[in-house]
Design a protein around this motif. Structure first.
Motif, PDB file in Angstrom:
ATOM      1  N   PRO A  41       0.668  -1.252   0.158  1.00  0.00           N
ATOM      2  CA  PRO A  41       0.174   0.062  -0.059  1.00  0.00           C
ATOM      3  C   PRO A  41       0.805   1.280   0.106  1.00  0.00           C
ATOM      4  O   PRO A  41       0.502   2.308  -0.202  1.00  0.00           O
ATOM      5  N   VAL A  44       3.047   3.773  -3.445  1.00  0.00           N
ATOM      6  CA  VAL A  44       2.828   4.997  -4.301  1.00  0.00           C
ATOM      7  C   VAL A  44       3.787   5.911  -3.785  1.00  0.00           C
ATOM      8  O   VAL A  44       4.183   7.019  -4.521  1.00  0.00           O
ATOM      9  N   GLN A 201     -11.797   2.170  13.629  1.00  0.00           N
ATOM     10  CA  GLN A 201     -10.530   1.099  13.506  1.00  0.00           C
ATOM     11  C   GLN A 201      -9.970   1.442  12.078  1.00  0.00           C
ATOM     12  O   GLN A 201     -10.503   2.130  11.308  1.00  0.00           O
ATOM     13  N   THR A 202      -8.636   1.056  11.998  1.00  0.00           N
ATOM     14  CA  THR A 202      -7.906   1.111  10.573  1.00  0.00           C
ATOM     15  C   THR A 202      -7.371  -0.064   9.974  1.00  0.00           C
ATOM     16  O   THR A 202      -6.855  -0.865  11.051  1.00  0.00           O
ATOM     17  N   ARG A 205     -13.767   0.392   7.056  1.00  0.00           N
ATOM     18  CA  ARG A 205     -14.502  -0.320   6.009  1.00  0.00           C
ATOM     19  C   ARG A 205     -15.354   0.716   5.502  1.00  0.00           C
ATOM     20  O   ARG A 205     -15.815   0.729   4.283  1.00  0.00           O
ATOM     21  N   ASP A 206     -16.144   1.493   6.430  1.00  0.00           N
ATOM     22  CA  ASP A 206     -17.241   2.437   6.041  1.00  0.00           C
ATOM     23  C   ASP A 206     -17.394   3.508   6.949  1.00  0.00           C
ATOM     24  O   ASP A 206     -17.233   3.353   8.235  1.00  0.00           O
ATOM     25  N   GLY A 228      -4.137   8.385   4.293  1.00  0.00           N
ATOM     26  CA  GLY A 228      -4.062   7.505   3.282  1.00  0.00           C
ATOM     27  C   GLY A 228      -5.720   6.716   2.697  1.00  0.00           C
ATOM     28  O   GLY A 228      -6.356   7.532   2.462  1.00  0.00           O
ATOM     29  N   ASN A 229      -5.688   5.499   2.730  1.00  0.00           N
ATOM     30  CA  ASN A 229      -6.683   4.843   2.484  1.00  0.00           C
ATOM     31  C   ASN A 229      -7.845   5.261   3.129  1.00  0.00           C
ATOM     32  O   ASN A 229      -9.145   5.387   2.626  1.00  0.00           O
ATOM     33  N   ILE A 232      -9.185   8.644   1.901  1.00  0.00           N
ATOM     34  CA  ILE A 232      -9.795   8.369   0.712  1.00  0.00           C
ATOM     35  C   ILE A 232     -11.330   7.793   0.712  1.00  0.00           C
ATOM     36  O   ILE A 232     -12.345   8.450   0.132  1.00  0.00           O
ATOM     37  N   THR A 233     -11.430   6.950   1.658  1.00  0.00           N
ATOM     38  CA  THR A 233     -12.743   6.202   1.739  1.00  0.00           C
ATOM     39  C   THR A 233     -13.564   7.389   2.282  1.00  0.00           C
ATOM     40  O   THR A 233     -14.669   7.559   2.083  1.00  0.00           O
ATOM     41  N   LYS A 236     -14.656  10.053  -0.464  1.00  0.00           N
ATOM     42  CA  LYS A 236     -15.465   9.622  -1.516  1.00  0.00           C
ATOM     43  C   LYS A 236     -16.905   9.571  -0.732  1.00  0.00           C
ATOM     44  O   LYS A 236     -17.897   9.749  -1.431  1.00  0.00           O
ATOM     45  N   GLN A 237     -17.028   8.971   0.603  1.00  0.00           N
ATOM     46  CA  GLN A 237     -18.345   8.672   1.334  1.00  0.00           C
ATOM     47  C   GLN A 237     -18.919  10.075   1.566  1.00  0.00           C
ATOM     48  O   GLN A 237     -20.137  10.104   1.611  1.00  0.00           O
ATOM     49  N   ARG A 261      -5.663  12.795  -6.715  1.00  0.00           N
ATOM     50  CA  ARG A 261      -5.796  11.880  -7.901  1.00  0.00           C
ATOM     51  C   ARG A 261      -6.651  10.518  -7.809  1.00  0.00           C
ATOM     52  O   ARG A 261      -7.489  10.271  -8.641  1.00  0.00           O
ATOM     53  N   ALA A 262      -6.877  10.399  -6.378  1.00  0.00           N
ATOM     54  CA  ALA A 262      -7.701   9.090  -5.791  1.00  0.00           C
ATOM     55  C   ALA A 262      -9.024   9.503  -5.831  1.00  0.00           C
ATOM     56  O   ALA A 262      -9.860   8.888  -6.112  1.00  0.00           O
ATOM     57  N   VAL A 263      -9.244  10.757  -5.441  1.00  0.00           N
ATOM     58  CA  VAL A 263     -10.718  11.188  -5.100  1.00  0.00           C
ATOM     59  C   VAL A 263     -11.347  12.200  -5.881  1.00  0.00           C
ATOM     60  O   VAL A 263     -12.461  12.399  -6.054  1.00  0.00           O
TER      61      VAL A 263
END
Lengths: 393, 315, 285
Positions: A41, A44, A201-202, A205-206, A228-229, A232-233, A236-237, A261-263
């Motif tokens: 992960p 990048v 938690q990391t 999930r949502d 990071g991830n 991004i989550t 987006k949400q 770039r991701a979002v």
């Protein structure tokens, strides 16, 4: 160019003419063991750091005091075990210094090894305060920005954007909790009210339920330490329910070029701290950006610039010692000052080996210039070192 | 030579080889890797007691491995126990946890047992990373785990530590060999082949299963503790299910159900990983390819393949 | 209201993710650890289609086809040679397949995160009974429900479904009837991996599209599949609903304990009702 070569030649001559000063004989090569995530992960980030460092080496013609610089790139997979394993192997093979890792756990583990083996470790990315606790580590230096500095920037950001009530979302681990606690303390002094907080938690999930809570809390801003991830989550949400139209969204390291770039549009106007930005107005930065663009055909990311700056500083300090004794390098780096870094002046703290430097606040933007990616970052504020760091006693 | 004396001879030979390598031949940059091979060999030999001998497919061994690492780190750093006592406690801790898991999970068989152990391992992973921070250091882990000091000898250097791991490895390999050859081992192997018959012979099959699972957990605990000491570090990341997957892969790669198969597998896995990652950025995919090919074309793992080649060479 | 919608959307995602896994298990008893990698493949495939054609809907058609095609390759080249060996060998092979697929995706698409946005019609939130909810999540709920109904109909009511169920229950008998069991196995495996890819493509607007995305979801899949009963589509629907709603509720009260509780539930179900909360015997559909 000619001047630089002249300096190198002069340094080489000096090193030859005054051998009695060097405690150690000149090695056949100066070996840098770079251990960063090149798969997994963090790859990048690692890929950009590698590019930045390569530019720093090119700038010296890949030599130091007449000796060729030899750099090895090992893939840490972002795992502490693999990081330590590969670093130990390179150190045993005679590495003069170690560069890396990216994530805090792996970097803390790596510092355990380099301290034990008495090899200098240069850290640019990992922001954990454990790496620069005063008096704890002798061989470790961080040229990049640390947790405390980034939180200070976000508090200032909140103030300038007239945030009154803030809701916090924090990953459930130590460094992140510390960072959130620090923010709350700073927010209180600026009259900002914390109306709610949630821990997750990391990897998460949502975020939809937490975001729903934030939107109904009456807060006018959402502060998050998620990275990071997770970031991004979350972005987006948040976009999915139109959160940005109702609340200001910001956090330390919340967005950078990679995350933009991701979002895409979901990151526009999100406030964040920046490690580095290609637009910073310093002569050395203009020079670096030009070199980077010539070599890779694109603008340097925050991680590339950060890594370049740290490596350039360190190599210059090593070169100036005209010594091949690691102890001399560490002594010289402790308390050293670089006045022409890509971000202006940086002072290495003698007590904690943390570089004092400016801090940047910025927002995600849509970019229209033809040579830029569609989404990127823009600097909104620059804080001076005195506003963020306490001087060493 | 009888089977047993030959075994002891081979074991001592392996240990002696490690010692010789430690003191002379190996380049300094390979020492940590060799240490790691021995540590994972201990893990895999123990894993095979459950998997190869008793036929228990566990995907939760990472939890016992991790417990060993944390026990050693905490007992040496906070409770200031001597290293060897902490190492033993790490093994016992791994064994007790395995006995508890086995006691509950062994009412299931096959894939269901595997899934329970997987879920249990992940549970421990999340507990260690997110909830037991005071004891595990959370996601940052615990750094500064010590190396042993014995008879005034400090094992801080990888070269000396290789001696230490070699001795521990040799002892545990011999114990595993004795265990497999013992009546207990025979009964356990019998349970794998025909549980109904063994049950009818009057043996309480589940007790044997739990017992061998506990022994396997003991090995995992010791290996985890040695790994933490080797790397000066314990982190929750080693508890993730991929670690259980790794030890299973090592065991199968080398040859499950044989004494030396897991050792060969651990060596092959770590060396392959090290060599490939030096050669190319694409080493992950290559490792996967090698693993798939070996699994398809060499059913008995490397040991099985080597055995077949030998037999073919001697008509 | 919001909690219900979010819970249902989580359930829909869980179902899409785990349906393929449970089908593949029902067929040959294969635990496909590479399921998460096919999910990732679907997300990248979806990105590629959207990037080239601009159509999210086309991505929902093409990404699963790509996933199924790779599934055929994996089944024919890696799994078929080991069907006669112990069942765990197939599972082991899927470990290797994870590494190969990840490397493949990296070679094609590089390290960068990919941006996949929801289609314009679903991008803005809508207001339902005074609450602001995501239009995309409403779509996901409908999509998940439709897929569940479709799968159920195909498996229970069509001749193809009958063959698939028969082949998983008694392959020898089906072979004796002149049906190519190998073809059925390949078909089911490809269908399952195609479903995983579909899940990846359809949920890509909500999650980071990156190389590690398959690792996290695989354990979630196992939770659903086991609680629902291995191999049961009906069970997977029920388990997804249960888990989705429990999670949505859990995130509301104690988010940091949600995963822990999921695993506890998984262990309890395995120990007390190893064939799942909703299945009596191991069987397909």
């Amino acid at each position: 160019m000619r001047i630089k070569r002249g300096i190198v030649a002069a340094a080489a001559v000096l090193a030859i003419v005054r051998p009695s000063l060097a405690a150690e004989p000149a090695p056949t090569s100066f070996r840098i063991a770079a251990i960063i995530g090149l798969s997994g992960p963090l790859a990048v980030i690692g890929a950009d750091m590698r590019r930045g460092v390569e530019v720093a080496l090119d700038e010296r013609n890949r030599t130091i005091n007449g000796v060729p610089i030899e750099i090895t790139w090992d893939d840490s997979e972002g795992k502490p075990q693999v990081t330590v394993q590969k670093a130990a192997s390179r150190i045993a093979a005679g590495a003069n210094m170690v560069f890396g890792e990216i994530g805090s756990p792996a970097t803390v583990a790596l510092s355990g090894l380099t301290e034990q083996r008495e090899v200098p470790l240069l850290v640019t990315f990992a922001a954990d305060n454990a790496l620069t606790t005063p008096g704890r580590l002798h061989w470790t230096f961080r040229t990049g920005k640390n947790v405390n500095s980034t939180v200070g920037v976000t508090a200032g950001f909140a103030e300038r954007n007239h945030v009154r009530k803030v809701f916090g979302i924090t990953p459930d681990y130590e460094a992140a909790r510390d960072s959130w606690t620090l923010f709350k303390t700073l927010a209180a002094t600026k009259g900002i009210e914390v109306v709610g907080e949630e821990f997750h938690q990391t990897p998460a999930r949502d975020f939809s339920i937490l975001l729903d809570k934030a939107m109904r809390s009456g807060a006018d801003a959402l502060y998050t330490v998620s990275q990071g991830n997770d970031a991004i989550t979350l972005l987006k949400q948040a976009n999915e329910v139109g959160l940005k139209e109702k609340m200001k969204l910001f956090g330390p390291g919340m967005v950078d070029e990679i995350i933009m770039r991701a979002v895409g549009p979901a990151g526009v106007d999100v406030g964040s701290t920046l490690r580095y930005h290609w637009s910073e107005d310093f002569p050395a930065n203009k020079d670096f950006v030009a070199r980077y663009k010539a070599k890779y055909g694109e603008l340097p990311s925050a991680n590339a610039g950060d890594a370049y700056d740290g490596m350039r500083w360190w190599l210059r300090v090593v070169a100036d010692t005209h010594s091949w004794d690691k102890k001399d390098w560490v002594a010289a780096m402790t308390g050293s000052v670089i006045t022409d870094s890509v971000e202006g002046r940086k002072d290495m703290g003698a007590c904690d080996h943390q570089a004092r430097q400016i801090a940047l606040a910025g927002v995600g933007v849509e970019q229209t210039a033809p040579d830029l990616p569609k989404y990127g970052m823009k600097i909104t504020d620059i804080l001076q070192p005195g506003q963020i760091y306490r001087p060493c006693p | 030579m009888t089977g047993r004396t030959r075994l002891i001879a081979v074991t001592l030979l392996v240990a002696a080889l490690a010692v010789v390598l430690a003191l002379t031949g190996v380049g300094a940059e390979r020492l940590l890797l060799l240490n790691l091979v021995l540590v994972y060999a201990v893990f895999a030999v123990g894993y095979d007691l459950a998997f190869g001998v008793a036929g228990l497919l566990s995907l939760g061994h990472a939890a016992f491995f991790g417990l060993g690492a944390y026990l050693l780190a905490n007992l040496t750093l906070r409770a200031h126990w001597p290293f060897e006592a902490a190492l033993l406690a790490a093994g016992i801790g791994g064994g007790v946890l395995a006995a508890a898991v086995g006691g509950v999970a062994l009412r299931l068989t096959g894939i269901f047992f595997a899934l329970v152990t997987l879920a249990f391992g992940q549970l421990c992973f999340i507990l260690a990373g997110n909830h037991l921070r005071a004891w595990t250091g959370g996601l940052d882990g615990i750094s500064g785990v010590p190396r042993p000091v014995l008879f005034g000898l400090d094992f801080a250097s990888d070269r000396l530590f290789l001696l230490y791991t070699a001795v521990v490895f040799a002892i545990l390999l011999l114990v595993a060999a004795r265990l497999r050859a013992s009546p207990f081992g025979q009964v356990v192997a019998g349970i794998r082949l025909n549980p109904v018959r063994i049950e009818q012979l009057g043996w309480r099959t589940n007790r044997f299963r739990v017992a061998i699972f506990a022994v396997s957990g003991f090995y995992a605990g010791i290996a985890g503790a040695l790994q933490a000491s080797l790397l000066f570090f314990a982190s929750p990341q080693i508890i993730e299910w991929t670690t259980s997957g790794d030890v299973l892969i090592m065991t199968v790669l080398g040859g499950a159900g044989t004494l030396f198969g897991p050792v060969v597998g651990a060596a092959a896995f770590e060396l392959l990983r090290d060599e490939l990652s030096r050669l190319t950025d694409r080493w992950y995919g290559l490792l996967g390819l090698v693993f798939v090919l070996v699994t398809i074309f060499a059913p008995g793992g490397i040991m099985g393949g080597a055995g077949r080649l030998l037999r073919r060479a001697r008509p | 209201m919001n909690i219900l919608i979010i819970g249902l959307s989580l359930a829909a995602m869980l179902f899409l993710l785990s349906a393929g896994l449970t089908l593949i298990f029902g067929m040959g008893g294969i635990i496909n650890f590479a399921h998460g990698s096919f999910y990732m493949l679907g997300a990248y495939g979806g990105f590629q289609v959207i990037d080239s054609t601009g159509s999210f809907w086309l991505a929902l058609v093409l990404a699963p086809l790509g996933g199924a095609a790779v599934g055929v390759l994996v089944e024919r080249l890696a799994l078929r040679p080991v069907y006669n060996r112990e069942p765990f060998v197939q599972m082991l092979l899927t470990f290797g397949v994870i590494l190969i697929l990840e490397e493949g995706v990296r070679a094609v698409w590089g390290l960068d995160y990919k941006d996949v946005s929801a289609p314009a019609v679903l991008a803005a939130p809508v207001h339902v009974l005074g609450a602001t909810v995501s239009a995309f999540r409403l779509f996901l709920i409908a999509f998940g429900a439709a897929m569940a109904a479709l799968l159920f109909l195909v498996l229970e009511k069509t001749p193809v479904g009958t063959v698939v169920r028969a082949a998983s229950a008694d392959p020898e008998m089906v072979r004796a009837l002149g049906i190519d069991v190998g073809l059925v196995r390949t078909g089911v495996f490809a269908f399952g991996t195609g479903l995983a890819a579909l899940a990846g493509a359809v949920t890509a607007p909500l999650f980071p599209v990156e190389l590690g995305m398959g690792f996290g979801v695989i354990i979630d899949c196992f939770v659903v599949v086991v609680i629902g009963g291995l191999g049961s589509i009906k069970g997977a629907v029920a388990a997804s609903l249960l888990l989705g709603l429990v999670r949505a509720g859990g995130y509301g009260f104690a988010p940091e304990w949600v995963d822990l509780l999921s695993y506890c539930l998984l262990i309890a179900v395995l120990l007390l009702r190893p064939h799942g909360l909703f299945g009596r015997q191991r069987r397909l559909a």
